[in-house]
Design a protein around this motif. Structure first.
Motif, mmCIF file in Angstrom:
data_model
loop_
_atom_site.group_PDB
_atom_site.id
_atom_site.type_symbol
_atom_site.label_atom_id
_atom_site.label_comp_id
_atom_site.label_asym_id
_atom_site.label_seq_id
_atom_site.Cartn_x
_atom_site.Cartn_y
_atom_site.Cartn_z
ATOM 1 N N MET A 127 -25.562 16.521 37.577
ATOM 2 C CA MET A 127 -24.698 17.279 36.684
ATOM 3 C C MET A 127 -23.218 17.069 37.012
ATOM 4 O O MET A 127 -22.371 17.048 36.117
ATOM 5 C CB MET A 127 -25.047 18.771 36.763
ATOM 6 N N TYR A 128 -22.929 16.893 38.283
ATOM 7 C CA TYR A 128 -21.558 16.616 38.734
ATOM 8 C C TYR A 128 -21.050 15.322 38.102
ATOM 9 O O TYR A 128 -19.934 15.248 37.581
ATOM 10 C CB TYR A 128 -21.590 16.507 40.262
ATOM 11 N N THR A 129 -21.907 14.290 38.131
ATOM 12 C CA THR A 129 -21.538 12.997 37.557
ATOM 13 C C THR A 129 -21.439 13.067 36.040
ATOM 14 O O THR A 129 -20.525 12.505 35.432
ATOM 15 C CB THR A 129 -22.564 11.922 37.970
ATOM 16 N N LEU A 130 -22.382 13.779 35.422
ATOM 17 C CA LEU A 130 -22.336 13.948 33.967
ATOM 18 C C LEU A 130 -21.071 14.686 33.523
ATOM 19 O O LEU A 130 -20.506 14.389 32.465
ATOM 20 C CB LEU A 130 -23.578 14.713 33.485
ATOM 21 N N ALA A 131 -20.636 15.633 34.347
ATOM 22 C CA ALA A 131 -19.420 16.385 34.029
ATOM 23 C C ALA A 131 -18.200 15.463 34.017
ATOM 24 O O ALA A 131 -17.344 15.548 33.126
ATOM 25 C CB ALA A 131 -19.218 17.516 35.038
ATOM 26 N N VAL A 221 -40.983 20.247 38.714
ATOM 27 C CA VAL A 221 -41.720 20.862 37.604
ATOM 28 C C VAL A 221 -41.147 22.238 37.290
ATOM 29 O O VAL A 221 -40.981 22.606 36.121
ATOM 30 C CB VAL A 221 -43.233 20.959 37.938
ATOM 31 N N THR A 222 -40.845 23.003 38.348
ATOM 32 C CA THR A 222 -40.262 24.340 38.160
ATOM 33 C C THR A 222 -38.941 24.257 37.406
ATOM 34 O O THR A 222 -38.685 25.028 36.473
ATOM 35 C CB THR A 222 -40.030 25.017 39.527
ATOM 36 N N ILE A 223 -38.099 23.311 37.808
ATOM 37 C CA ILE A 223 -36.813 23.119 37.127
ATOM 38 C C ILE A 223 -37.031 22.675 35.685
ATOM 39 O O ILE A 223 -36.377 23.144 34.750
ATOM 40 C CB ILE A 223 -35.954 22.073 37.870
ATOM 41 N N GLY A 224 -37.993 21.762 35.489
ATOM 42 C CA GLY A 224 -38.268 21.226 34.153
ATOM 43 C C GLY A 224 -38.766 22.277 33.187
ATOM 44 O O GLY A 224 -38.542 22.175 31.973
ATOM 45 N N ASP A 225 -39.458 23.300 33.709
ATOM 46 C CA ASP A 225 -39.980 24.372 32.858
ATOM 47 C C ASP A 225 -38.900 25.359 32.424
ATOM 48 O O ASP A 225 -39.137 26.194 31.557
ATOM 49 C CB ASP A 225 -41.097 25.125 33.595
ATOM 50 N N LYS A 226 -37.751 25.273 33.069
ATOM 51 C CA LYS A 226 -36.667 26.204 32.750
ATOM 52 C C LYS A 226 -35.442 25.406 32.313
ATOM 53 O O LYS A 226 -34.530 25.125 33.103
ATOM 54 C CB LYS A 226 -36.347 27.078 33.962
ATOM 55 N N LEU A 230 -30.714 23.752 33.460
ATOM 56 C CA LEU A 230 -30.030 22.459 33.343
ATOM 57 C C LEU A 230 -28.693 22.627 32.620
ATOM 58 O O LEU A 230 -27.685 22.055 33.023
ATOM 59 C CB LEU A 230 -30.915 21.460 32.592
ATOM 60 N N VAL A 231 -28.706 23.436 31.562
ATOM 61 C CA VAL A 231 -27.475 23.684 30.796
ATOM 62 C C VAL A 231 -26.464 24.436 31.654
ATOM 63 O O VAL A 231 -25.271 24.094 31.677
ATOM 64 C CB VAL A 231 -27.784 24.480 29.515
ATOM 65 N N GLN A 232 -26.952 25.447 32.378
ATOM 66 C CA GLN A 232 -26.052 26.260 33.202
ATOM 67 C C GLN A 232 -25.418 25.455 34.329
ATOM 68 O O GLN A 232 -24.215 25.569 34.584
ATOM 69 C CB GLN A 232 -26.818 27.459 33.776
ATOM 70 N N LEU A 236 -21.441 24.649 34.894
ATOM 71 C CA LEU A 236 -20.794 25.017 36.158
ATOM 72 C C LEU A 236 -20.111 23.808 36.785
ATOM 73 O O LEU A 236 -19.001 23.907 37.319
ATOM 74 C CB LEU A 236 -21.817 25.618 37.131
ATOM 75 N N ASN A 237 -20.766 22.649 36.711
ATOM 76 C CA ASN A 237 -20.153 21.431 37.229
ATOM 77 C C ASN A 237 -18.981 20.986 36.367
ATOM 78 O O ASN A 237 -17.997 20.431 36.873
ATOM 79 C CB ASN A 237 -21.199 20.317 37.333
ATOM 80 N N LEU A 238 -19.089 21.233 35.067
ATOM 81 C CA LEU A 238 -17.979 20.921 34.163
ATOM 82 C C LEU A 238 -16.765 21.783 34.524
ATOM 83 O O LEU A 238 -15.621 21.298 34.564
ATOM 84 C CB LEU A 238 -18.404 21.176 32.717
ATOM 85 N N LEU A 239 -17.021 23.061 34.813
ATOM 86 C CA LEU A 239 -15.943 23.965 35.224
ATOM 87 C C LEU A 239 -15.367 23.530 36.574
ATOM 88 O O LEU A 239 -14.158 23.633 36.801
ATOM 89 C CB LEU A 239 -16.477 25.397 35.320
ATOM 90 N N GLN A 240 -16.243 23.044 37.468
ATOM 91 C CA GLN A 240 -15.768 22.587 38.772
ATOM 92 C C GLN A 240 -14.804 21.417 38.630
ATOM 93 O O GLN A 240 -13.712 21.413 39.197
ATOM 94 C CB GLN A 240 -16.945 22.172 39.664
#
Length: 345
Positions: A127-131, A221-226, A230-232, A236-240
């Motif tokens: 997410m840091y890189t995507l930001a 799997v836990t992350i993928g189910d929620k 991913l959006v949050q 947060l990384n975009l704000l960083q």
């Protein structure tokens, strides 16, 4: 430890050389810079300092959010420590990810499993890189002319940065999606350890691979189910990243810059970040400053560009690193106190 001390001293020497070179290139004297800083508007320096703290806070918040999703009751103040460890050690090692082991160390001391740590750090890095890529696209779409104002070497560094960030994003996503890649990496590490005659350590590492990868898969799997997480974490990384870039914008305003030029300053600094983020030099020291100098010179002139580069890097990098190392030292002290109490009982 000796290696860390070496890189810290190397970074210090490189910083001194960089600042000296900036003064020479910009035709600026120390008294002149001091007068400019003394004349800076506090009303803009305060939000610059807050944005610098936001750079640490938002990364820590992202890591805490991921860990809580994985079932670990991580506290916000511990997130600030995890982020500080990452930021400080990344700033003194020749790698944008040099602080990950230090961040992982404190997570491990808090009882977080190796699999959860790995997933958290990889997801946050993704997410840091995507930001950075998102902010880069903003600059390319709305301020393409600024890119062409950079010199040829600067353009090449920016383009290399864009390619490297894109490749790293794909690699991190594959690590999360394809556990076989992680298994191959672990197997390669074991083979290297065996060649170096660390056979017992290699055997212990090999025995733990299967169970760790299974836990790793469960975390993914836990992350993928929620999907919301991913959006949050992305925002947060975009704000960083935006917080770090805004330090320069507010420093520009503090030095009595033209308010409407703020978006151009933001765009230039985004190009600077893209061009310096993956250069294998601790904290991109030297590279960042000179990309800033050449990027701002066409807009505000050489002397003002030099002053802005020194002031904004002084807040966004050097002050941030100082706060981070003090946070890390405090974290070590608290861990040692806890250990001593447990041994006394």
């Amino acid at each position: 430890m000796k290696k860390k001390v070496f890189w810290a001293l190397f970074t210090l020497c490189l910083s001194i050389l960089t600042i000296y070179s900036l003064f020479y290139s910009g035709g600026l004297s120390v008294p002149e810079l001091w007068q400019k800083i003394k004349g800076a508007s506090p009303q803009w320096l305060i939000p610059a300092a807050l944005c610098m703290l936001g750079f640490i806070f938002f990364e820590g918040r992202s890591l805490v959010l991921i860990l809580r999703t994985l079932g670990y009751p991580a506290k916000k103040r511990r997130g600030f420590l995890y982020a500080s460890a990452d930021i400080y050690f990344s700033s003194i090692t020749p790698s944008a990810t040099g602080g990950q082991p230090a961040s992982a160390y404190f997570m491990r001391k808090d009882g977080i499993s190796g699999a959860a740590i790995t997933v958290s750090l990889i997801l946050n890095l993704t997410m840091y890189t995507l930001a950075i890529i998102t902010l880069g696209l903003f600059s390319i779409i709305f301020f393409p002319g600024i890119f062409w104002q950079f010199s040829l070497p600067c353009k090449i560094m920016i383009l290399i940065g864009i390619v490297m960030m894109s490749l790293l994003t794909v690699f991190f996503i594959l690590l999360l999606k394809k556990q076989a890649i992680l298994l191959s990496i672990c197997t390669f590490i074991v083979s290297i350890m065996e060649k170096l005659s660390f056979k017992k350590a290699a055997e212990r590492f090999r025995r733990g691979i299967d169970s760790t990868l299974e836990k790793y898969k469960e975390c993914v799997v836990t992350i993928g189910d929620k999907k919301g997480i991913l959006v949050q974490t992305y925002f947060l990384n975009l704000l960083q990243r935006a917080s770090q870039i805004l330090v320069t914008v507010f420093c520009y305003y503090a030095m009595h810059g033209n308010i409407p030029q703020g978006l151009k300053i933001f765009a230039i600094q985004t190009y600077v970040v893209m061009g310096s983020n993956f250069i294998p030099i601790p904290g991109a020291v030297g590279i960042s400053e000179f990309l800033m100098y050449f990027g701002y010179a066409s807009l505000i002139g050489g002397e003002a560009s030099c002053s802005l580069a020194i002031l904004s890097r002084g807040i966004s990098f050097y002050t941030c690193s100082i706060i981070s190392i003090f946070t890390v030292i405090l974290g070590f002290i608290l861990i040692q106190r806890k250990k001593n109490k447990e041994e006394a009982l």
